[in-house]
Design an enzyme around this catalytic site. Sequence first.
Site, PDB file in Angstrom:
ATOM      1  N   ASP A  98      -4.515 -10.938 -10.889  1.00  0.00           N
ATOM      2  CA  ASP A  98      -4.046 -10.295 -12.119  1.00  0.00           C
ATOM      3  C   ASP A  98      -3.653 -11.409 -13.101  1.00  0.00           C
ATOM      4  OD1 ASP A  98      -3.148  -8.031 -13.653  1.00  0.00           O
ATOM      5  OD2 ASP A  98      -1.124  -8.325 -12.918  1.00  0.00           O
ATOM      6  N   LYS A 128      -8.936  -8.918 -12.414  1.00  0.00           N
ATOM      7  CA  LYS A 128      -8.579  -8.284 -13.685  1.00  0.00           C
ATOM      8  C   LYS A 128      -8.491  -9.414 -14.718  1.00  0.00           C
ATOM      9  CE  LYS A 128      -5.153  -5.057 -13.105  1.00  0.00           C
ATOM     10  NZ  LYS A 128      -3.724  -4.628 -13.132  1.00  0.00           N
TER      11      LYS A 128
HETATM   12  P1  IMP Z   1      -0.676 -11.986 -10.121  1.00  0.00           P
HETATM   13  O1  IMP Z   1       0.251 -13.016  -9.574  1.00  0.00           O
HETATM   14  O2  IMP Z   1      -0.191 -11.434 -11.434  1.00  0.00           O
HETATM   15  O3  IMP Z   1      -2.131 -12.408 -10.176  1.00  0.00           O
HETATM   16  O4  IMP Z   1      -0.535 -10.707  -9.231  1.00  0.00           O
HETATM   17  C1  IMP Z   1      -1.138 -10.606  -8.080  1.00  0.00           C
HETATM   18  C2  IMP Z   1      -0.535  -9.518  -7.219  1.00  0.00           C
HETATM   19  O5  IMP Z   1       0.055  -8.431  -7.959  1.00  0.00           O
HETATM   20  C3  IMP Z   1      -1.690  -8.936  -6.485  1.00  0.00           C
HETATM   21  O6  IMP Z   1      -1.959  -9.659  -5.315  1.00  0.00           O
HETATM   22  C4  IMP Z   1      -1.241  -7.524  -6.248  1.00  0.00           C
HETATM   23  O7  IMP Z   1      -0.501  -7.471  -5.048  1.00  0.00           O
HETATM   24  C5  IMP Z   1      -0.372  -7.193  -7.434  1.00  0.00           C
HETATM   25  N1  IMP Z   1      -1.155  -6.456  -8.465  1.00  0.00           N
HETATM   26  C6  IMP Z   1      -1.654  -6.937  -9.616  1.00  0.00           C
HETATM   27  N2  IMP Z   1      -2.344  -5.980 -10.300  1.00  0.00           N
HETATM   28  C7  IMP Z   1      -2.264  -4.859  -9.542  1.00  0.00           C
HETATM   29  C8  IMP Z   1      -2.787  -3.510  -9.687  1.00  0.00           C
HETATM   30  O8  IMP Z   1      -3.468  -3.133 -10.659  1.00  0.00           O
HETATM   31  N3  IMP Z   1      -2.490  -2.658  -8.670  1.00  0.00           N
HETATM   32  C9  IMP Z   1      -1.762  -3.014  -7.567  1.00  0.00           C
HETATM   33  N4  IMP Z   1      -1.274  -4.247  -7.391  1.00  0.00           N
HETATM   34  C10 IMP Z   1      -1.511  -5.165  -8.365  1.00  0.00           C
END
Ligand code: IMP
Length: 179
Positions: A103, A131
């Site tokens: 994300d 994403k």
């Molecule tokens: P990041 O550190 O923002 O890349 O977030 C990563 C983590 O957030 C992922 O491994 C997921 O566990 C959670 N996450 C991010 N987007 C989503 C979503 O759309 N649905 C569910 N979990 C999400």
Amino acid sequence: MKELISSDRIETRVAELAARISEDFAAKIETDGRPLVLLGVLKGSFMFLADLARRISVPVEIEFASMSSYGNRRESSGTVELRIAPSINLAGRRILVVEDIVDTGRSLSKLLEHLRSFEAEEIRLCAFLDKPAARVVAVHVDYTGFEVPLKFVVGYGLDAAQQYRALAGIYELEEPAGT
Ligand code: IMP
Ligand code: MG
């Protein structure tokens, strides 16, 4: 909830990813006999990891790390809690990090930074979902299942406040009225 990716499409895509991963690591593993380490990031990757591991044709070992950034809210908190206590000695090993979704990129970049201290031979990343529109920190993902739009998605391991992880497909979670 709106279905974005069916379980049939997931099955096909996981098989494709597993074939590519097997092909990319086959020669190296044949040379030194050391299995690929699949490092699953809990909890979100549990289903993807299980399906991927069964499809990969080279020998693997399974390890887990645990990261949480969302708590029980839908917005990334910006701070990431990492827990890893590997029972496999990762020094000199080839590691494939298996994530549910990239994300903002914060969790993965923190995990990668931490993994450097284990002195692995090689670290690659495999994310079931990407994403890209949400990215804050750049991370290079070697294997991606599907790209998804800037929506909150659940299913196939991914949760909203611990719910929906067991769904076989990926669904867009519509915001409840009043939030
Ligand atoms: P990041 O550190 O923002 O890349 O977030 C990563 C983590 O957030 C992922 O491994 C997921 O566990 C959670 N996450 C991010 N987007 C989503 C979503 O759309 N649905 C569910 N979990 C999400
Ligand atoms: Mg995750």
